[in-house]
Every structure is written in C-alpha cells, then in structure tokens.
Scaffold this active site. Sequence first.
Site, PDB file in Angstrom:
ATOM      1  N   ASP A  88      34.191  33.526  32.926  1.00  0.00           N
ATOM      2  CA  ASP A  88      33.823  34.526  33.933  1.00  0.00           C
ATOM      3  C   ASP A  88      34.953  35.550  34.023  1.00  0.00           C
ATOM      4  OD1 ASP A  88      31.672  34.844  36.296  1.00  0.00           O
ATOM      5  OD2 ASP A  88      33.619  35.537  36.997  1.00  0.00           O
ATOM      6  N   GLU A  90      37.138  38.978  34.796  1.00  0.00           N
ATOM      7  CA  GLU A  90      37.326  40.028  35.794  1.00  0.00           C
ATOM      8  C   GLU A  90      37.753  41.268  35.031  1.00  0.00           C
ATOM      9  OE1 GLU A  90      36.365  39.714  38.860  1.00  0.00           O
ATOM     10  OE2 GLU A  90      35.944  37.586  38.536  1.00  0.00           O
ATOM     11  N   ALA A  91      37.273  42.433  35.458  1.00  0.00           N
ATOM     12  CA  ALA A  91      37.531  43.668  34.726  1.00  0.00           C
ATOM     13  C   ALA A  91      37.915  44.788  35.683  1.00  0.00           C
ATOM     14  CB  ALA A  91      36.291  44.065  33.918  1.00  0.00           C
ATOM     15  N   ASP A 187      29.189  39.424  31.263  1.00  0.00           N
ATOM     16  CA  ASP A 187      30.503  39.071  30.718  1.00  0.00           C
ATOM     17  C   ASP A 187      30.606  39.390  29.234  1.00  0.00           C
ATOM     18  OD1 ASP A 187      32.135  37.433  32.909  1.00  0.00           O
ATOM     19  OD2 ASP A 187      30.017  36.915  33.106  1.00  0.00           O
ATOM     20  N   HIS A 244      35.470  35.906  43.181  1.00  0.00           N
ATOM     21  CA  HIS A 244      35.850  37.008  42.287  1.00  0.00           C
ATOM     22  C   HIS A 244      37.214  36.793  41.652  1.00  0.00           C
ATOM     23  CE1 HIS A 244      32.276  39.072  43.528  1.00  0.00           C
ATOM     24  NE2 HIS A 244      32.667  39.090  44.789  1.00  0.00           N
ATOM     25  N   ASP A 249      35.913  31.321  39.879  1.00  0.00           N
ATOM     26  CA  ASP A 249      34.482  31.475  39.588  1.00  0.00           C
ATOM     27  C   ASP A 249      34.075  30.550  38.443  1.00  0.00           C
ATOM     28  OD1 ASP A 249      34.200  33.339  41.567  1.00  0.00           O
ATOM     29  OD2 ASP A 249      34.051  35.081  40.238  1.00  0.00           O
TER      30      ASP A 249
END
Length: 395
Positions: A88, A90-91, A187, A244, A249
């Site tokens: 998962d 994060e960006a 993702d 998040h 996650d």
Amino acid sequence: MNKIKAFKDSPFSDPVYKQISMRNGEVNKMSKEELKQKLMALRLDSRGVKEVLKKRLKNYYKKRKLLQAKTKVPVGTDVFYDYLLVIDFEATCQQFNPANFKYEIIEFPIVLINTMDLTIEDEFHFYCKPVLNPKLTPFCTELTGITQATVDKAPTFPDVLMEVEAWMSKRKVESSNFAVITDGPWDMGRFMYTQCQISSLPIPKWAQKWINIRKSYSNFYGCPRSKLTVMLDNLGMEFAGQQHSGIDDSRNIARIVMRMLEDGCELRINEQLFRRKMPDRDAGDDAEVVPVSKTDAENNSALECDSEGGCAGIPIKLAEKSIQHHCEHTAESLMKAEQLRHSSPQSTVKEIISSTDHLAASVGKISLDNSSSQVGSHASDDDIDDLLEYYKLQK
C-alpha cells in the site's frame, strides 16, 4: 449428453455437494443472532456483519462435510500462492490534484504473508525521496504523517526498488508462487506505473498483475466494495495504527487477507495492467487496469508488459480489435459522460451510463469472460464498475 457426462466426471458430482447446498439453504434462513450463537457454540469467530457470519458458517459446514465424505477436494486453507505480498504505497499529493498530476512514491511498504501457516513472515519498509516535487505539501504531510525531513534523507525510488528486489531474493519469494495484494487498482495502475515512467524504469514483472482485495472481499462476502476501514468493521475488527501510513495500511490489509483465507476464500490475481492509446486525450499513452479471470490467473495466462510498461499482447478477455472499435466509437460518449460527472457530482454510475448511448452499448458488447456470453442487459454492477474504471470515468 456431453454436459451430463462432464458433470458426472467432475468432483462436484459427489452427493456430498447436494448435502452442502441444503445446509447452505438452512444457513441463509438464519438471523444474525442465530448465526452468532451457532458460531460461538462451534468456538468460531462470531465477529462481523451478517454476510460475513453466513460465509464463515457455510465454510465450516463445507469443510466438515468434505472431510466426512473423504473427498479428494482440498478442504484446508487455500494455498494456491505460497506467499502474498501486501503493498500500500503513499505518494506525493495535493489537496486537489490537477489533471495529469505526476505521483511519486514516498513510502514503499510490503507485508509478507506465508499462506501455509497464515503468519506475517516479514516486512519491508522504506521511504523514497521524490525528485519532480521534492517538497511535500502540508496536505500530504498531514494525510500520511510523512515529514519533509524523512523524505529528504531517504534514497530515491530506483535505489529503493533495488532494495525490494534484494529483499525478495533473500526471502526466496521470487522462486516461489506468489502474488501482490493491493487495496484497489491505484497502487500499481497509477502510482507504480507513473513512478516507473518518471524513473525511466521498466515495470517489475511482479507489479504487472495483482489481487485487488476490494474486489475479492466484495465477491466473497457478497457485500458492496468498500474502503479499508469498512472492510475491517464488517469483520468486527478495528483499524490498528495510523490511517494513510503505508506500513500500517498494509498491516491492516494483511489482517483482512488472513481472515478471508480462514473463512475459506480462494484469492486469485484479478487485475493487471494494459497500455493503450486513448483517442482525443492529452495524456497520450495511458496505463489501464483490466480484470483477470480466475481461470487465467490459475493458468498464469495474464499478459506480461514490455520494457516500457505496455502489454505486448491483448488484454485478458478483451480482444484488441474490440478495444480499438470501442475506443473509436465511445470518444464522444466519454466526453459527454465526463461532462455529466463534473456538472452533476451526485450522478450515479447507472445514470452516467444511461445518458451515453455509445458507452451503454459498449457495456453490452465487451465480453467479461472467456465464453461466448456477453454482459449486455445482464451487466452486473461489478461489470459496469470495471468498464467505467477502464475508461477512467471513476476516480
């Protein structure tokens, strides 16, 4: 005649399956309280919504009946894959991302599930330094909990991807039968695809196809597709950690996955990347996500992408000519549908489809399985969702 012979030769011709069907009918008539009492009496987990409890009890009875009948059909936890890798990302993000926003991965977590004993065998966790937009927005930091100092001292994505490959090799994951699991198509279909373009890297083979747990969860328990916290709540679980946070996650998704396997779910790859050119779109080449059937997943016949991240053949279940035909004939409908979506945010998926004749016709013409049957007027909500997702009408 051939159909009758085929059924007699199949493992499901055993009378035990009639008994299982009858027992399932009894379970379907039970109230939630009756289901909970029965599960508690059997010393099984009684947490979750009614749909979850029904599935759990049915699976228990099915296993018991098959064991009693000494059938050759496997009755334990599904171990089609040796390992499941929950990812998962994060960006980078803004509060309102502009069109064609270039997402850069800033957190790369993996939770490794061993399906043989349903344990988390290991974790991989690195932060990544963005290069196009090196300064995180306040919104991004508040959402993910990732600080500017964290990414400033982190390696860039190419170096992190090398660490991933080394970790997978050390854990002997690549030499096993494994699959990636994500919470939705974004993702890999958005973050990994865009990041590899930015870094001028080919998309790793293992990232080209995956299990979208939202689809699997919805199909298995017979409930609407939901976000992570709702899926946990339906199972009687609470989110552990910070929402998040990529690693938190991933850990929570892993909890859902293990619970589903315990309840008898057979997880299979159900999505993959497919690149095509969309007419009249400024974005040029687009990575698309298309569904993968269980048969294709088990036969390992999902497509592989080329060095630039585009599939070298045709997408599963969607013929190339059909794709080109629908792309050419739905461009006008797509614009109308997008205008409707933006002008009326409350419009439902079905309202959008019914307002665009060409797009509605496309739902009826594209086959979503390997047989000759078409979706057409019998299109399910999942079929419609997949088609709209394919045409990027949903965010």
